[in-house]
Design a protein around this motif. Structure first.
Motif, PDB file in Angstrom:
ATOM      1  N   GLU A 147      -9.839  -5.240  -7.445  1.00 51.76           N
ATOM      2  CA  GLU A 147      -9.438  -3.838  -7.582  1.00 51.76           C
ATOM      3  C   GLU A 147      -7.937  -3.649  -7.353  1.00 51.76           C
ATOM      4  O   GLU A 147      -7.309  -2.826  -8.000  1.00 51.76           O
ATOM      5  CB  GLU A 147     -10.201  -2.956  -6.584  1.00 51.76           C
ATOM      6  CG  GLU A 147     -11.620  -2.682  -6.972  1.00 51.76           C
ATOM      7  CD  GLU A 147     -12.369  -1.829  -5.945  1.00 51.76           C
ATOM      8  OE1 GLU A 147     -13.573  -1.620  -6.143  1.00 51.76           O
ATOM      9  OE2 GLU A 147     -11.757  -1.380  -4.945  1.00 51.76           O
ATOM     10  N   GLU A 148      -7.371  -4.410  -6.429  1.00 50.78           N
ATOM     11  CA  GLU A 148      -5.961  -4.221  -6.092  1.00 50.78           C
ATOM     12  C   GLU A 148      -5.012  -5.054  -6.939  1.00 50.78           C
ATOM     13  O   GLU A 148      -3.891  -4.629  -7.199  1.00 50.78           O
ATOM     14  CB  GLU A 148      -5.737  -4.528  -4.604  1.00 50.78           C
ATOM     15  CG  GLU A 148      -6.403  -3.514  -3.712  1.00 50.78           C
ATOM     16  CD  GLU A 148      -6.087  -3.696  -2.240  1.00 50.78           C
ATOM     17  OE1 GLU A 148      -5.388  -4.663  -1.869  1.00 50.78           O
ATOM     18  OE2 GLU A 148      -6.552  -2.848  -1.455  1.00 50.78           O
ATOM     19  N   ASN A 157       0.851  -1.187   0.000  1.00 46.22           N
ATOM     20  CA  ASN A 157       0.000   0.000   0.000  1.00 46.22           C
ATOM     21  C   ASN A 157       0.887   1.236   0.000  1.00 46.22           C
ATOM     22  O   ASN A 157       1.917   1.267   0.660  1.00 46.22           O
ATOM     23  CB  ASN A 157      -0.883  -0.005   1.256  1.00 46.22           C
ATOM     24  CG  ASN A 157      -1.762  -1.231   1.299  1.00 46.22           C
ATOM     25  OD1 ASN A 157      -2.738  -1.326   0.590  1.00 46.22           O
ATOM     26  ND2 ASN A 157      -1.401  -2.201   2.124  1.00 46.22           N
ATOM     27  N   ARG A 192     -14.353  -8.040  -4.520  1.00 49.08           N
ATOM     28  CA  ARG A 192     -14.182  -6.740  -5.189  1.00 49.08           C
ATOM     29  C   ARG A 192     -12.815  -6.137  -4.877  1.00 49.08           C
ATOM     30  O   ARG A 192     -12.094  -5.715  -5.781  1.00 49.08           O
ATOM     31  CB  ARG A 192     -15.292  -5.773  -4.748  1.00 49.08           C
ATOM     32  CG  ARG A 192     -15.126  -4.357  -5.309  1.00 49.08           C
ATOM     33  CD  ARG A 192     -16.147  -3.387  -4.723  1.00 49.08           C
ATOM     34  NE  ARG A 192     -16.196  -3.361  -3.275  1.00 49.08           N
ATOM     35  CZ  ARG A 192     -15.283  -2.778  -2.483  1.00 49.08           C
ATOM     36  NH1 ARG A 192     -14.238  -2.160  -3.010  1.00 49.08           N
ATOM     37  NH2 ARG A 192     -15.420  -2.804  -1.167  1.00 49.08           N
ATOM     38  N   GLU A 193     -12.463  -6.096  -3.603  1.00 51.73           N
ATOM     39  CA  GLU A 193     -11.192  -5.484  -3.194  1.00 51.73           C
ATOM     40  C   GLU A 193      -9.991  -6.205  -3.807  1.00 51.73           C
ATOM     41  O   GLU A 193      -9.038  -5.578  -4.241  1.00 51.73           O
ATOM     42  CB  GLU A 193     -11.073  -5.436  -1.668  1.00 51.73           C
ATOM     43  CG  GLU A 193     -11.906  -4.362  -1.021  1.00 51.73           C
ATOM     44  CD  GLU A 193     -11.325  -2.966  -1.191  1.00 51.73           C
ATOM     45  OE1 GLU A 193     -10.168  -2.813  -1.631  1.00 51.73           O
ATOM     46  OE2 GLU A 193     -12.044  -2.007  -0.872  1.00 51.73           O
ATOM     47  N   GLN A 209      -4.265  -2.501 -10.255  1.00 51.41           N
ATOM     48  CA  GLN A 209      -5.413  -1.818 -10.832  1.00 51.41           C
ATOM     49  C   GLN A 209      -5.541  -0.386 -10.318  1.00 51.41           C
ATOM     50  O   GLN A 209      -5.952   0.499 -11.042  1.00 51.41           O
ATOM     51  CB  GLN A 209      -6.703  -2.583 -10.516  1.00 51.41           C
ATOM     52  CG  GLN A 209      -6.706  -4.016 -11.010  1.00 51.41           C
ATOM     53  CD  GLN A 209      -6.651  -4.109 -12.517  1.00 51.41           C
ATOM     54  OE1 GLN A 209      -7.472  -3.538 -13.212  1.00 51.41           O
ATOM     55  NE2 GLN A 209      -5.662  -4.818 -13.030  1.00 51.41           N
ATOM     56  N   ASP A 210      -5.196  -0.191  -9.060  1.00 53.86           N
ATOM     57  CA  ASP A 210      -5.351   1.120  -8.424  1.00 53.86           C
ATOM     58  C   ASP A 210      -3.974   1.659  -8.045  1.00 53.86           C
ATOM     59  O   ASP A 210      -3.497   1.461  -6.937  1.00 53.86           O
ATOM     60  CB  ASP A 210      -6.245   1.005  -7.195  1.00 53.86           C
ATOM     61  CG  ASP A 210      -6.575   2.354  -6.583  1.00 53.86           C
ATOM     62  OD1 ASP A 210      -6.007   3.378  -7.019  1.00 53.86           O
ATOM     63  OD2 ASP A 210      -7.400   2.387  -5.658  1.00 53.86           O
ATOM     64  N   GLU A 211      -3.334   2.330  -8.979  1.00 54.18           N
ATOM     65  CA  GLU A 211      -1.974   2.827  -8.762  1.00 54.18           C
ATOM     66  C   GLU A 211      -1.913   3.971  -7.756  1.00 54.18           C
ATOM     67  O   GLU A 211      -0.836   4.315  -7.296  1.00 54.18           O
ATOM     68  CB  GLU A 211      -1.341   3.227 -10.090  1.00 54.18           C
ATOM     69  CG  GLU A 211      -1.124   2.017 -10.988  1.00 54.18           C
ATOM     70  CD  GLU A 211      -0.504   2.362 -12.323  1.00 54.18           C
ATOM     71  OE1 GLU A 211      -0.232   3.552 -12.579  1.00 54.18           O
ATOM     72  OE2 GLU A 211      -0.278   1.421 -13.104  1.00 54.18           O
ATOM     73  N   LYS A 212      -3.062   4.534  -7.399  1.00 50.84           N
ATOM     74  CA  LYS A 212      -3.082   5.580  -6.372  1.00 50.84           C
ATOM     75  C   LYS A 212      -2.891   4.982  -4.983  1.00 50.84           C
ATOM     76  O   LYS A 212      -2.411   5.652  -4.080  1.00 50.84           O
ATOM     77  CB  LYS A 212      -4.398   6.366  -6.418  1.00 50.84           C
ATOM     78  CG  LYS A 212      -4.557   7.213  -7.647  1.00 50.84           C
ATOM     79  CD  LYS A 212      -5.895   7.922  -7.635  1.00 50.84           C
ATOM     80  CE  LYS A 212      -6.086   8.701  -8.915  1.00 50.84           C
ATOM     81  NZ  LYS A 212      -7.430   9.271  -9.009  1.00 50.84           N
ATOM     82  N   GLU A 213      -3.297   3.720  -4.813  1.00 50.49           N
ATOM     83  CA  GLU A 213      -3.223   3.083  -3.500  1.00 50.49           C
ATOM     84  C   GLU A 213      -2.190   1.972  -3.413  1.00 50.49           C
ATOM     85  O   GLU A 213      -1.605   1.754  -2.359  1.00 50.49           O
ATOM     86  CB  GLU A 213      -4.593   2.528  -3.111  1.00 50.49           C
ATOM     87  CG  GLU A 213      -5.592   3.610  -2.772  1.00 50.49           C
ATOM     88  CD  GLU A 213      -6.847   3.045  -2.140  1.00 50.49           C
ATOM     89  OE1 GLU A 213      -6.774   2.010  -1.462  1.00 50.49           O
ATOM     90  OE2 GLU A 213      -7.906   3.667  -2.326  1.00 50.49           O
TER      91      GLU A 213
END
Length: 138
Positions: A52-53, A24, A48-49, A95-99
């Protein structure tokens, strides 16, 4: 304090003896997972999580651990449920490069170092579980 329900997926590759973890951007390693959204079951949230990750689709099995923590800085009281999960599709990709800054398969010893709050080590996840039962909308 706000109450937050959090779910994690323990994904273990038996052939390689490795556990899937994500880094993270808050500078900690964890299992794939996150907060349960309103109206979502725990199983729906972990599916889902994880996707997404990591980009991976999983099927969810039993509960492996329930942890509880007070995150004073965020003013959150979290109940954290870790499920056993198996990869059934998708492609491993952030998938979520912000997190998330990295996805990595680590051995049990490294997983234990990264998650010392699982007393006795994550190897106990390979032997025991507790059923998860969704009772529906009553």
């Amino acid at each position: 304090m706000n109450r937050v329900d959090v779910v994690y997926a323990f994904i273990y590759n038996e052939t390689k003896g490795k556990v899937l973890m994500v880094h993270n951007k808050s500078s900690t390693w964890s299992l794939p997972g996150g907060a349960v959204e309103s109206g979502e079951t725990l199983k729906q949230a972990v599916i889902r999580e994880t996707e997404e990750e990591t980009g991976l689709k999983v099927e969810v099995e039993n509960i492996l651990a329930v942890n509880e923590a007070f995150f004073l800085k965020q003013e959150n009281h979290a109940v954290i449920v870790t499920f056993k999960a198996n990869v059934v599709g998708g492609q491993e990709k952030i998938q979520d490069e912000k997190e998330i800054s990295a996805i990595k398969w680590v051995d049990i010893q490294m997983a234990n170092k990264l998650m010392p709050y699982h007393l006795g080590g994550v190897e106990k996840f390979l032997a025991k579980s507790v059923p998860y039962i969704y009772q529906g909308k009553i």
